[in-house]
Enzyme design. Sequence first.
Site, PDB file in Angstrom:
ATOM      1  N   ALA A 151       0.806  -1.214   0.000  1.00 40.17           N
ATOM      2  CA  ALA A 151       0.000   0.000   0.000  1.00 40.17           C
ATOM      3  C   ALA A 151       0.840   1.266   0.000  1.00 40.17           C
ATOM      4  O   ALA A 151       0.326   2.351  -0.292  1.00 40.17           O
ATOM      5  CB  ALA A 151      -0.926  -0.005   1.214  1.00 40.17           C
TER       6      ALA A 151
ATOM      7  N   SER B 114       4.592   1.010  -0.922  1.00 38.39           N
ATOM      8  CA  SER B 114       5.769   0.805  -1.767  1.00 38.39           C
ATOM      9  C   SER B 114       5.647  -0.537  -2.482  1.00 38.39           C
ATOM     10  O   SER B 114       4.798  -1.365  -2.151  1.00 38.39           O
ATOM     11  CB  SER B 114       7.058   0.836  -0.936  1.00 38.39           C
ATOM     12  OG  SER B 114       7.098  -0.253  -0.022  1.00 38.39           O
ATOM     13  N   GLY B 115       6.501  -0.720  -3.459  1.00 44.96           N
ATOM     14  CA  GLY B 115       6.510  -1.982  -4.191  1.00 44.96           C
ATOM     15  C   GLY B 115       7.933  -2.390  -4.498  1.00 44.96           C
ATOM     16  O   GLY B 115       8.865  -1.594  -4.413  1.00 44.96           O
ATOM     17  N   ARG B 116       8.077  -3.650  -4.874  1.00 39.20           N
ATOM     18  CA  ARG B 116       9.416  -4.123  -5.229  1.00 39.20           C
ATOM     19  C   ARG B 116       9.333  -5.354  -6.089  1.00 39.20           C
ATOM     20  O   ARG B 116       8.317  -6.057  -6.134  1.00 39.20           O
ATOM     21  CB  ARG B 116      10.230  -4.413  -3.971  1.00 39.20           C
ATOM     22  CG  ARG B 116       9.681  -5.476  -3.097  1.00 39.20           C
ATOM     23  CD  ARG B 116      10.056  -5.235  -1.656  1.00 39.20           C
ATOM     24  NE  ARG B 116       9.694  -6.414  -0.890  1.00 39.20           N
ATOM     25  CZ  ARG B 116      10.520  -7.448  -0.693  1.00 39.20           C
ATOM     26  NH1 ARG B 116      11.745  -7.406  -1.175  1.00 39.20           N
ATOM     27  NH2 ARG B 116      10.137  -8.489  -0.016  1.00 39.20           N
TER      28      ARG B 116
ATOM     29  N   HIS C 134      -3.410 -12.160  -3.834  1.00 39.40           N
ATOM     30  CA  HIS C 134      -3.578 -11.320  -2.655  1.00 39.40           C
ATOM     31  C   HIS C 134      -2.325 -11.509  -1.810  1.00 39.40           C
ATOM     32  O   HIS C 134      -1.958 -12.635  -1.458  1.00 39.40           O
ATOM     33  CB  HIS C 134      -4.818 -11.731  -1.865  1.00 39.40           C
ATOM     34  CG  HIS C 134      -5.093 -10.828  -0.710  1.00 39.40           C
ATOM     35  ND1 HIS C 134      -5.775 -11.245   0.404  1.00 39.40           N
ATOM     36  CD2 HIS C 134      -4.778  -9.521  -0.483  1.00 39.40           C
ATOM     37  CE1 HIS C 134      -5.874 -10.238   1.266  1.00 39.40           C
ATOM     38  NE2 HIS C 134      -5.273  -9.194   0.744  1.00 39.40           N
ATOM     39  N   ASP C 135      -1.643 -10.428  -1.482  1.00 41.00           N
ATOM     40  CA  ASP C 135      -0.342 -10.542  -0.822  1.00 41.00           C
ATOM     41  C   ASP C 135      -0.410 -11.349   0.469  1.00 41.00           C
ATOM     42  O   ASP C 135       0.529 -12.097   0.795  1.00 41.00           O
ATOM     43  CB  ASP C 135       0.286  -9.170  -0.584  1.00 41.00           C
ATOM     44  CG  ASP C 135      -0.640  -8.162   0.083  1.00 41.00           C
ATOM     45  OD1 ASP C 135      -1.719  -8.555   0.584  1.00 41.00           O
ATOM     46  OD2 ASP C 135      -0.288  -6.965   0.094  1.00 41.00           O
ATOM     47  N   THR C 136      -1.518 -11.257   1.200  1.00 42.83           N
ATOM     48  CA  THR C 136      -1.646 -12.052   2.423  1.00 42.83           C
ATOM     49  C   THR C 136      -1.637 -13.542   2.117  1.00 42.83           C
ATOM     50  O   THR C 136      -1.005 -14.333   2.841  1.00 42.83           O
ATOM     51  CB  THR C 136      -2.940 -11.688   3.159  1.00 42.83           C
ATOM     52  OG1 THR C 136      -2.931 -10.299   3.468  1.00 42.83           O
ATOM     53  CG2 THR C 136      -3.089 -12.501   4.437  1.00 42.83           C
TER      54      THR C 136
ATOM     55  N   THR D  80       1.503  -2.934   6.728  1.00 46.82           N
ATOM     56  CA  THR D  80       0.591  -1.811   6.929  1.00 46.82           C
ATOM     57  C   THR D  80      -0.691  -2.307   7.602  1.00 46.82           C
ATOM     58  O   THR D  80      -1.230  -1.683   8.510  1.00 46.82           O
ATOM     59  CB  THR D  80       0.262  -1.137   5.583  1.00 46.82           C
ATOM     60  OG1 THR D  80       1.475  -0.678   4.983  1.00 46.82           O
ATOM     61  CG2 THR D  80      -0.690   0.034   5.764  1.00 46.82           C
TER      62      THR D  80
ATOM     63  N   GLY E 127       7.290  -7.820   6.594  1.00 50.85           N
ATOM     64  CA  GLY E 127       8.230  -6.761   6.941  1.00 50.85           C
ATOM     65  C   GLY E 127       8.123  -6.287   8.364  1.00 50.85           C
ATOM     66  O   GLY E 127       9.108  -5.805   8.945  1.00 50.85           O
TER      67      GLY E 127
END
Length: 495
Positions: A14, A16-18, A241-243, A264, A410
């Site tokens: 939400a 940053s990205g990588r 979904h990242d989760t 976040t 993170g």
Amino acid sequence: MSQTLNMLAVDYGASSGRAVVGSYDGNKVALREIHRFQNEPVHIGSGLIWDFPRLFHELKQSIRRFAAETGGSAASLAVDTWGVDFGLLDRDGHLLGNPYHYRDTRTDGIMEQVFQLLPEDRLYALTGIQTMQINTVFQLYSMIRGSSPMLAAAESLLFTPDLFQYFLTGEKAAEYSIASTSGLLDPYSKTWSTEVLERLNIPPSLLSPIAFPGAVLGSLDKKVREELLAGDMKVVNTASHDTASAVAAVPAESSSYAYISCGTWSLMGVESDTPIINDRARLSFTNEGGAAGKLLFMKNITGLWLLQECKREWDAAGSGLSYGDMQSLAARATPLACFVDPNSDRFMAPGGMAARIQAFCSDTGQRVPHSKAELIRCIVDSLALKYRQTLDELEELVGYRLPVIHMVGGGIQNELLCQLTANATGRPVIAGPVEATSAGNILIQAMAHGEIGTIEEIRQVVRNSFPIVRYEPEHAAHWEEGYERYKAVVRQIAL
């Protein structure tokens, strides 16, 4: 396997990205970050939107670097993002404006309007999704209610990771884990809920067929390959979904555990083979899709958002505090001095977070934190105690004790928060990997290549590949007393 498999995970958070390259040799996976970028939503007019063209540009830069670094050995890529948000395409496949941010105010008051057509308890019975105004169902109905010209011109809706992958391949799909966040999906049949769509007048034709994690979506479009000097690599539906990707990489050795995916947002829950849907669960738990046919029964908790917002405010004032500095300050502050409920609506919007925390403490008759150290300590203590409260609720709902907590993401770089979580819950906390979302994304891609067969094999690879830290509970009596005071504060706000 005869050679190393090189895969790319592009993970949008939400803020940053990588892009991370994962190299899998059949036993371990090695991760290497090749690109990092900011994700800054834009206030324009009265709206809050995602800067999709910029984010897609960063995706292309990621692919360009991946292709250049791996040469002919670039095998595949997959995108994961946050949940609920979406873009709309017209009949020619053109994007009809930048997607709205889930914190946009267009959903204010919309839940009550939806519940007039579809009562809250019935919506939960149909979808198993926790009632939050950010959910896709409420965002979409706000457009229907407002006779949105964008919606009128739309032929299809794609969730954020599916939208990125559509512009890479030309293929439309609704990946299961991301679709499940919408409040539109039946968790039993894993198909769109006909009743929800009919009652809210949502055209079924807007929604794409469900695709499951570990399936190949397609290959890079020829024009994309030529622009990026990239080869004919596959684009895979990971658990987008990242989760869901993060939970796939939990290094658990048994099925009896709770997880916290910490960023976040903090997502805390258990894996389940079937939905858990009842009146008690409806109060604050959600059933979302995971990898390997699993459901994630969990609570959405406002996680490091409060810390991030305080840091952003202090950075603007020139403080120069790093997250490490913030952790050190909090470690020296008086513990359990005051509390907030991280999930309070007071903390939903950006801006002025420190003042809102102080106002919450004042309004509840607590000691008001004034220094940065006191504010940070209030946040991390409160978050650890929110995890304790959620653990109690989870155990009541699943009917058994959860002997250990796995924390990933993170947020586990905040070692103080990990230790406080062990203290607050009275359970060992096993922290790692930090890169759980990227690891899960990559290893689900390996499933698509036929190199991994089960979620258990993924977790064995994770245990082989990443350092894990164990935190044991401390100061039990002090934390039990603090928990009772925390619950009294939360009850006071609820009244």
